[in-house]
Design an enzyme around this catalytic site. Sequence first.
Site, PDB file in Angstrom:
ATOM      1  N   GLU A 118      15.201  10.217  57.898  1.00  0.00           N
ATOM      2  CA  GLU A 118      15.621   9.428  59.035  1.00  0.00           C
ATOM      3  C   GLU A 118      16.031   8.024  58.608  1.00  0.00           C
ATOM      4  OE1 GLU A 118      13.404   9.910  62.482  1.00  0.00           O
ATOM      5  OE2 GLU A 118      13.150  12.047  62.082  1.00  0.00           O
ATOM      6  N   CYS A 156      17.217   0.473  58.895  1.00  0.00           N
ATOM      7  CA  CYS A 156      15.881   0.838  58.434  1.00  0.00           C
ATOM      8  C   CYS A 156      16.006   2.096  57.571  1.00  0.00           C
ATOM      9  CB  CYS A 156      14.978   1.077  59.638  1.00  0.00           C
ATOM     10  SG  CYS A 156      13.309   1.541  59.189  1.00  0.00           S
ATOM     11  N   CYS A 163       5.102  11.197  53.953  1.00  0.00           N
ATOM     12  CA  CYS A 163       4.341  10.140  53.294  1.00  0.00           C
ATOM     13  C   CYS A 163       2.942  10.650  52.999  1.00  0.00           C
ATOM     14  CB  CYS A 163       4.261   8.910  54.188  1.00  0.00           C
ATOM     15  SG  CYS A 163       3.459   7.500  53.380  1.00  0.00           S
ATOM     16  N   CYS A 167      -1.986   6.897  56.971  1.00  0.00           N
ATOM     17  CA  CYS A 167      -2.454   5.927  57.960  1.00  0.00           C
ATOM     18  C   CYS A 167      -2.653   6.663  59.287  1.00  0.00           C
ATOM     19  CB  CYS A 167      -1.439   4.802  58.118  1.00  0.00           C
ATOM     20  SG  CYS A 167      -1.087   3.976  56.551  1.00  0.00           S
ATOM     21  N   CYS A 170       0.093   6.603  62.258  1.00  0.00           N
ATOM     22  CA  CYS A 170       1.520   6.757  61.925  1.00  0.00           C
ATOM     23  C   CYS A 170       1.958   8.213  61.978  1.00  0.00           C
ATOM     24  CB  CYS A 170       1.777   6.186  60.528  1.00  0.00           C
ATOM     25  SG  CYS A 170       3.438   6.492  59.917  1.00  0.00           S
ATOM     26  N   CYS A 390       9.118   1.848  64.956  1.00  0.00           N
ATOM     27  CA  CYS A 390       8.194   1.875  63.809  1.00  0.00           C
ATOM     28  C   CYS A 390       7.159   2.970  63.958  1.00  0.00           C
ATOM     29  CB  CYS A 390       7.419   0.569  63.715  1.00  0.00           C
ATOM     30  SG  CYS A 390       8.400  -0.829  63.329  1.00  0.00           S
TER      31      CYS A 390
END
Length: 399
Positions: A118, A156, A163, A167, A170, A390
């Site tokens: 993305e 971005c 990932c 976290c 997220c 975000c």
Amino acid sequence: MARNSDHLVRLDAANPTEGSLGSLFGLNAAELGRRVEAVGEPAWRGRQVADGLYSQWVTELWEISTLPKTLRERLRAQGWRVGRPRIAQVFRSGDGTERYLVECLREDGGAGTAETVETVWMPEGDEGEAGDEADADGTAETGAGTGRRWERATVCVSSQIGCAVNCQFCLTARLGLQRNLTAGEIAGQVVTVFARQGVDVGRDRVNLVFMGMGEPFLNFGPFMKAVRLLVEEVGLSPRRMTVSTSGIVPGIERFALEPKEVRPKLAISLNAPNDAIRGEVMPVNRKWPIDAVIEAVRRVPLRPRERITFEYVLLGGITDGPEHAREVARLVRRSGLPAKVNLIAWNPGPGIDCQTPAPEAVEAFRCVLLDAGVPAYVRKPRGRDIYAACGQLKRTVED
Ligand code: SAH
Ligand code: SF4
């Protein structure tokens, strides 16, 4: 004249993550020179190929008109192609933000498999960002028709598919790490979006933030190679780029050694006022606690007036209280770093058990920081309605 393919073998071996075998996009001028040499042409023609890829933004080899036809044909016959990632799907938000699924074609021998990452385009006109933009054809990879209503913009960029950092707040973390992106796939996101938007490098004010999917400092080599291509070949300034890390200390230490000519600005995802809370919401803190991160950041030689950004995601009821704000202020001041804090209200994602803070809590938090002499800004969520804000990036074609 070097005619054999030793160069190829050596280069590929030295860069095992350069996954898209046959793609020229992502190679620097010297590497391109060696490719060209291997098909029997002088190495200096590598510069022409680099100009084609990074200045003219060609998507097909035959478009590089400065190259002899025979060379273009020979490269193609040997399986070389531009191989820049392309936009597979566009989601357009009422606020002008566009989220792209960018297709990275990986050819592990046999048939290529398409994977998407993305990338987000955020136009920020000085005024009038109301969602009245003429609806352009959503898929054309050209600026034509998109109406150029922006004064400045931010792209971005993703550095990994998924990932591994985990976290708790997220959405990208839910994917786990699927794979690292290559330098060409990272830089290619930028060039592909620039081409679509008709960006004029050198004239337009476009910032890059490496804050998309993934942890850039866990894919350090390809990330920095992409930055170098964007600076040295595409012509962007590293002062208009910011890389965000969750606090990977060895990555920050390597970053500190990069020359300032190619070093983006640095943002640290602090996200909590102390190790106890940070360890809960960001398990990576148990490996590299706050003090270790700050110690590493201190080694980054800053340019005049450059500041470190501390990003702080406000989780309602967990990290958004005035006592947390006071602790953050103390922490930032004690660090002695020239710094500012970017506050981000948590953006919701399916299956994530966090709360968006009340707008008053965000404002109160900011005031505490300002009163303590710590510069603080609230980041406006962009493209929330299309899952582009975000922490909302996850390969969402159907899911
Ligand atoms: N992996 C890097 C860069 C990508 S994340 C990093 O973590 O720094 C970019 C920013 O989005 C980080 O500051 C992260 O803390 C924040 N973020 C993640 N999930 C979020 C969410 N759901 N809402 C708001 N911000 C989020
Ligand atoms: Fe990875 Fe950043 Fe999300 Fe943490 S916030 S899981 S480091 S993308």
